[in-house]
Design a protein around this motif. Sequence first.
Motif, PDB file in Angstrom:
ATOM      1  N   GLY A 577       0.796  -1.212   0.000  1.00 35.56           N
ATOM      2  CA  GLY A 577       0.000   0.000   0.000  1.00 35.56           C
ATOM      3  C   GLY A 577       0.832   1.267   0.000  1.00 35.56           C
ATOM      4  O   GLY A 577       1.699   1.479  -0.823  1.00 35.56           O
ATOM      5  N   GLY A 578       0.529   2.133   0.970  1.00 35.63           N
ATOM      6  CA  GLY A 578       1.234   3.414   1.054  1.00 35.63           C
ATOM      7  C   GLY A 578       2.454   3.374   1.940  1.00 35.63           C
ATOM      8  O   GLY A 578       3.040   4.424   2.220  1.00 35.63           O
ATOM      9  N   ASP A 579       2.829   2.186   2.427  1.00 34.51           N
ATOM     10  CA  ASP A 579       4.018   2.095   3.273  1.00 34.51           C
ATOM     11  C   ASP A 579       5.264   2.463   2.488  1.00 34.51           C
ATOM     12  O   ASP A 579       5.383   2.180   1.295  1.00 34.51           O
ATOM     13  CB  ASP A 579       4.174   0.681   3.838  1.00 34.51           C
ATOM     14  CG  ASP A 579       3.040   0.323   4.777  1.00 34.51           C
ATOM     15  OD1 ASP A 579       2.392   1.261   5.279  1.00 34.51           O
ATOM     16  OD2 ASP A 579       2.813  -0.875   5.002  1.00 34.51           O
ATOM     17  N   GLY A 580       6.209   3.067   3.155  1.00 37.82           N
ATOM     18  CA  GLY A 580       7.470   3.405   2.526  1.00 37.82           C
ATOM     19  C   GLY A 580       8.516   2.354   2.795  1.00 37.82           C
ATOM     20  O   GLY A 580       8.360   1.503   3.679  1.00 37.82           O
ATOM     21  N   PRO A 581       9.599   2.357   2.044  1.00 31.11           N
ATOM     22  CA  PRO A 581      10.672   1.388   2.278  1.00 31.11           C
ATOM     23  C   PRO A 581      11.354   1.635   3.624  1.00 31.11           C
ATOM     24  O   PRO A 581      11.331   2.748   4.156  1.00 31.11           O
ATOM     25  CB  PRO A 581      11.626   1.632   1.109  1.00 31.11           C
ATOM     26  CG  PRO A 581      11.362   3.042   0.697  1.00 31.11           C
ATOM     27  CD  PRO A 581       9.904   3.279   0.944  1.00 31.11           C
ATOM     28  N   VAL A 582      11.934   0.556   4.160  1.00 31.31           N
ATOM     29  CA  VAL A 582      12.664   0.636   5.425  1.00 31.31           C
ATOM     30  C   VAL A 582      14.154   0.639   5.115  1.00 31.31           C
ATOM     31  O   VAL A 582      14.651  -0.232   4.392  1.00 31.31           O
ATOM     32  CB  VAL A 582      12.308  -0.546   6.349  1.00 31.31           C
ATOM     33  CG1 VAL A 582      13.164  -0.511   7.617  1.00 31.31           C
ATOM     34  CG2 VAL A 582      10.828  -0.509   6.698  1.00 31.31           C
ATOM     35  N   ALA A 583      14.858   1.612   5.631  1.00 28.57           N
ATOM     36  CA  ALA A 583      16.282   1.754   5.341  1.00 28.57           C
ATOM     37  C   ALA A 583      17.096   0.688   6.080  1.00 28.57           C
ATOM     38  O   ALA A 583      16.716   0.245   7.169  1.00 28.57           O
ATOM     39  CB  ALA A 583      16.763   3.142   5.757  1.00 28.57           C
ATOM     40  N   PRO A 584      18.208   0.275   5.494  1.00 20.30           N
ATOM     41  CA  PRO A 584      19.098  -0.653   6.204  1.00 20.30           C
ATOM     42  C   PRO A 584      19.742   0.037   7.404  1.00 20.30           C
ATOM     43  O   PRO A 584      19.865   1.260   7.451  1.00 20.30           O
ATOM     44  CB  PRO A 584      20.133  -1.029   5.151  1.00 20.30           C
ATOM     45  CG  PRO A 584      20.138   0.118   4.199  1.00 20.30           C
ATOM     46  CD  PRO A 584      18.740   0.630   4.162  1.00 20.30           C
ATOM     47  N   LEU A 585      20.161  -0.772   8.373  1.00 18.91           N
ATOM     48  CA  LEU A 585      20.799  -0.224   9.560  1.00 18.91           C
ATOM     49  C   LEU A 585      22.234   0.192   9.251  1.00 18.91           C
ATOM     50  O   LEU A 585      22.946  -0.527   8.535  1.00 18.91           O
ATOM     51  CB  LEU A 585      20.826  -1.262  10.683  1.00 18.91           C
ATOM     52  CG  LEU A 585      19.640  -1.280  11.638  1.00 18.91           C
ATOM     53  CD1 LEU A 585      18.392  -1.764  10.918  1.00 18.91           C
ATOM     54  CD2 LEU A 585      19.952  -2.151  12.849  1.00 18.91           C
ATOM     55  N   PRO A 586      22.671   1.330   9.777  1.00 26.53           N
ATOM     56  CA  PRO A 586      24.093   1.655   9.678  1.00 26.53           C
ATOM     57  C   PRO A 586      24.917   0.549  10.335  1.00 26.53           C
ATOM     58  O   PRO A 586      24.554   0.039  11.402  1.00 26.53           O
ATOM     59  CB  PRO A 586      24.210   2.975  10.454  1.00 26.53           C
ATOM     60  CG  PRO A 586      22.831   3.564  10.409  1.00 26.53           C
ATOM     61  CD  PRO A 586      21.890   2.393  10.445  1.00 26.53           C
ATOM     62  N   LEU A 587      25.992   0.168   9.696  1.00 31.06           N
ATOM     63  CA  LEU A 587      26.785  -0.956  10.204  1.00 31.06           C
ATOM     64  C   LEU A 587      27.356  -0.688  11.586  1.00 31.06           C
ATOM     65  O   LEU A 587      27.563  -1.628  12.368  1.00 31.06           O
ATOM     66  CB  LEU A 587      27.906  -1.283   9.223  1.00 31.06           C
ATOM     67  CG  LEU A 587      27.470  -1.778   7.843  1.00 31.06           C
ATOM     68  CD1 LEU A 587      28.689  -2.068   6.977  1.00 31.06           C
ATOM     69  CD2 LEU A 587      26.596  -3.018   7.955  1.00 31.06           C
ATOM     70  N   ASP A 588      27.603   0.569  11.907  1.00 27.11           N
ATOM     71  CA  ASP A 588      28.164   0.855  13.225  1.00 27.11           C
ATOM     72  C   ASP A 588      27.113   0.729  14.331  1.00 27.11           C
ATOM     73  O   ASP A 588      27.438   0.831  15.517  1.00 27.11           O
ATOM     74  CB  ASP A 588      28.824   2.230  13.258  1.00 27.11           C
ATOM     75  CG  ASP A 588      27.856   3.363  12.917  1.00 27.11           C
ATOM     76  OD1 ASP A 588      26.637   3.105  12.777  1.00 27.11           O
ATOM     77  OD2 ASP A 588      28.330   4.513  12.788  1.00 27.11           O
ATOM     78  N   GLN A 589      25.842   0.509  13.949  1.00 30.00           N
ATOM     79  CA  GLN A 589      24.796   0.267  14.937  1.00 30.00           C
ATOM     80  C   GLN A 589      24.471  -1.219  15.090  1.00 30.00           C
ATOM     81  O   GLN A 589      23.657  -1.602  15.925  1.00 30.00           O
ATOM     82  CB  GLN A 589      23.528   1.026  14.550  1.00 30.00           C
ATOM     83  CG  GLN A 589      23.667   2.536  14.607  1.00 30.00           C
ATOM     84  CD  GLN A 589      22.374   3.246  14.257  1.00 30.00           C
ATOM     85  OE1 GLN A 589      21.276   2.667  14.311  1.00 30.00           O
ATOM     86  NE2 GLN A 589      22.494   4.531  13.897  1.00 30.00           N
ATOM     87  N   VAL A 590      25.098  -2.046  14.275  1.00 27.47           N
ATOM     88  CA  VAL A 590      24.918  -3.490  14.382  1.00 27.47           C
ATOM     89  C   VAL A 590      25.828  -4.004  15.494  1.00 27.47           C
ATOM     90  O   VAL A 590      27.022  -3.696  15.509  1.00 27.47           O
ATOM     91  CB  VAL A 590      25.263  -4.196  13.058  1.00 27.47           C
ATOM     92  CG1 VAL A 590      25.134  -5.707  13.191  1.00 27.47           C
ATOM     93  CG2 VAL A 590      24.356  -3.681  11.947  1.00 27.47           C
ATOM     94  N   PRO A 591      25.306  -4.777  16.467  1.00 22.22           N
ATOM     95  CA  PRO A 591      26.169  -5.296  17.532  1.00 22.22           C
ATOM     96  C   PRO A 591      27.391  -6.008  16.970  1.00 22.22           C
ATOM     97  O   PRO A 591      27.301  -6.725  15.966  1.00 22.22           O
ATOM     98  CB  PRO A 591      25.247  -6.254  18.293  1.00 22.22           C
ATOM     99  CG  PRO A 591      23.873  -5.729  18.035  1.00 22.22           C
ATOM    100  CD  PRO A 591      23.904  -5.181  16.647  1.00 22.22           C
ATOM    101  N   ALA A 592      28.522  -5.807  17.613  1.00 20.94           N
ATOM    102  CA  ALA A 592      29.787  -6.339  17.101  1.00 20.94           C
ATOM    103  C   ALA A 592      29.738  -7.844  16.935  1.00 20.94           C
ATOM    104  O   ALA A 592      30.288  -8.390  15.966  1.00 20.94           O
ATOM    105  CB  ALA A 592      30.926  -5.931  18.035  1.00 20.94           C
ATOM    106  N   LEU A 593      29.093  -8.557  17.863  1.00 21.77           N
ATOM    107  CA  LEU A 593      29.000 -10.011  17.778  1.00 21.77           C
ATOM    108  C   LEU A 593      28.200 -10.429  16.557  1.00 21.77           C
ATOM    109  O   LEU A 593      28.575 -11.366  15.838  1.00 21.77           O
ATOM    110  CB  LEU A 593      28.363 -10.575  19.052  1.00 21.77           C
ATOM    111  CG  LEU A 593      28.117 -12.087  19.082  1.00 21.77           C
ATOM    112  CD1 LEU A 593      29.423 -12.847  18.928  1.00 21.77           C
ATOM    113  CD2 LEU A 593      27.413 -12.486  20.375  1.00 21.77           C
TER     114      LEU A 593
END
Length: 749
Positions: A577-593
């Motif tokens: 429908g009218g939903d917009g795309p979801v952006a990928p997460l910045p890699l520096d916000q991804v837990p290191a593990l």
Amino acid sequence: MAVLPSVLRRLTSTEQGLREQLDAASRCWTYWPLDQLAWLCREVRRVDGELPGHAVAVARRTVLATYHTSGPLHDVLATVDAPPLSPGEAWADRVLADLPGLGAGWPELVTHALTATSARPSTRWERQARALLDEVGPTAYRETVTGWLGLVGRPRTFPLDRGEYDPDVAHAYDPYNATALRGLVWLLALAADGPADAATARTLGGLVETSLRKVAGIGPRNPKVANAAVWALSRLDGDDALAQLARLATRVTYKGTLKELTAALDRRAEALGLSRAEVEELAVPTYGLTEVGRRVERLGDAEAELTVAAGSVSLTWRTAAGRVVKSPPAAVRRDRPEELRELKAAVKDVEKMLAAQAERLDRQLLGRRSWPYAPWRARYLDHPLVGTLGRRLIWLVDGQPCGFADGALRTLDGEPVTAADDATVTLWHPIGRDVAEVLAWRAWLERHGVVQPFKQAHREVYLLTAAEERTGVYSNRFAAHVLRQHQFHALAAVRGWRNRLRLMVDDEYPPATRELPEWGLRAEFWVEGAGDEYGVDTSESGAYLRVVTDQVRFYPLRAPENLAHAGGGGYEQWVRGGDGPVAPLPLDQVPALVLSEVMRDVDLFVGVASVGNDPTWSDGGPTGRYREYWHSYGFGELSATAETRRDLLARLVPRLAVADRCQVDGRFLRVRGDLREYKIHLGSGNILMSPNDQYLCIVPKQTVEAGPTGVFLPFEGDRMLGVILSKALLLARDTQITDPTITSQIRRR
């Protein structure tokens, strides 16, 4: 599925000619045109008064393949005195041979099994089944049918000719018999009287694996039969059935059956009031082991010792005099065949369960699992089977790293570790630990001779790079590689990724995806089909033989799915429908593990499935298009996995029998032979010879182990390490090589 084979001669009116024509038709998987097959069947039946069983079999397969519910061929089958099952499969032949001597009720049971055409048995079907089981006896049914099911999957007893477009018919399930097989499996669950015995559970677990084994031109042999076996296991009480469900849940990669396994375990967990993870832990049987890794059985005057050590299972026999012998004494084989058979089956069960538990524990490194000390100790340290794995790992007890040595949990300094029953235990991971601590644990493993079931102390760590900081939301670290698609697909499934084989068709596909519900994230590995020439760049079924890799991205778990055309062109999110795309997460916000473990998986995919690892591809594959890639990968910079391999080899080489001829040098293991000097690349295993870096092609055997006998390796599972060591030992004594495919290259100047 099949076409009329060229070996069939023109129809003849002679009786012998008719029989020969029908015999040739009977050796087809299916036979077209249907009317011609019906005519042949009618004529042979008119002449001989009956129709051969194998002719009935091809007629049944043809009807099922074409979905014909009426017509001449269907009329023939409706009037012929046909066997209850189609002959030609080992298990079906055994049923046909046994039925006449089994007595009343058995033919009716097989007939009832042939009505198992739905996804689940209905209430009416179960009611009729129970009445028939009462007539033959549930115990007799279980004992007889487990013997039949043990033969499922063996090569056909009546060979079939494989047409140009046929699947691998020698290993395919006859579709008519498969329906009966599903019904017999359902009946096996209904015939249970109390907890399922080990033999029944083992048979059903083996049937799941056999039915999901892939066959060329088909894929998994028969997922419906596999799902029926899962349903039967879910209906059976007892630890043995639960153990098979838990084991299969870690090994099965076929999506539909894995979904059935997950649902069955979730239902069992809910019924027991436990979490799914706890059920999987408690489901591991001891297999008669009375202490960690050891079981001793007395069979008459002989003694059998089953030992589990460093991931291997061995069975040692001793005579009454205490003398070790290689095989069971004659008296045991003669007087105690059932006990001997059960002991050998236990060895196979232990091997399968060990592999499943090692995989489950490996996944726990990313699963955020923790345990109170008391139940953890019972389930992982002192459990007779799992303890053989748990005692080879590093743990954190209330944050204190420790390992098992000399009969106790100990710190790096060798001090015993004591803990309260409610202390928190987690698996140790090198991410975030001091380099000195990691190196110290590696030395500790070596000092105590501990072989880990998977890389833990030597596990690769993937930190955010400067390039990834610049790209921000995606990583190109493993982009632009060419992978063998089917090998990549299989590896992805084993590591818990969801992937679809790409076909050379006008269709869209999602990227390879690993869902991480514990972290609320989804990892994506973008790939696209490589090549555009059908038959050269594809298999017979149209699947791309190779894919090219692109970005790795991370999204919130429930973000819309990305899609791209099979042959490339860029991924885009499909939004409602009218939903917009979801952006990928910045890699520096991804837990290191999370970042490290996902990148490790992708490194594994590239390191194993890259065409650069194929020693026969020095010409660059089709039209030489991958020559530059093959050379750059096969002799280029090392990945993190290969760097770990290099560091380990630097410690191992001095202990080799040919240590004076070997040296680790940058990206290579240099080997000095009597005829040449060689450089073995530590990533691909490819070899260059002096002078002028001539390429030497040595194709390793598929059965190469992780290393030669007598060389201590601190972990299991690195096949390329074994390949490199094997090549080094071979080339150091190059004057003793007798294989002409190798000597001709070495001696050519």
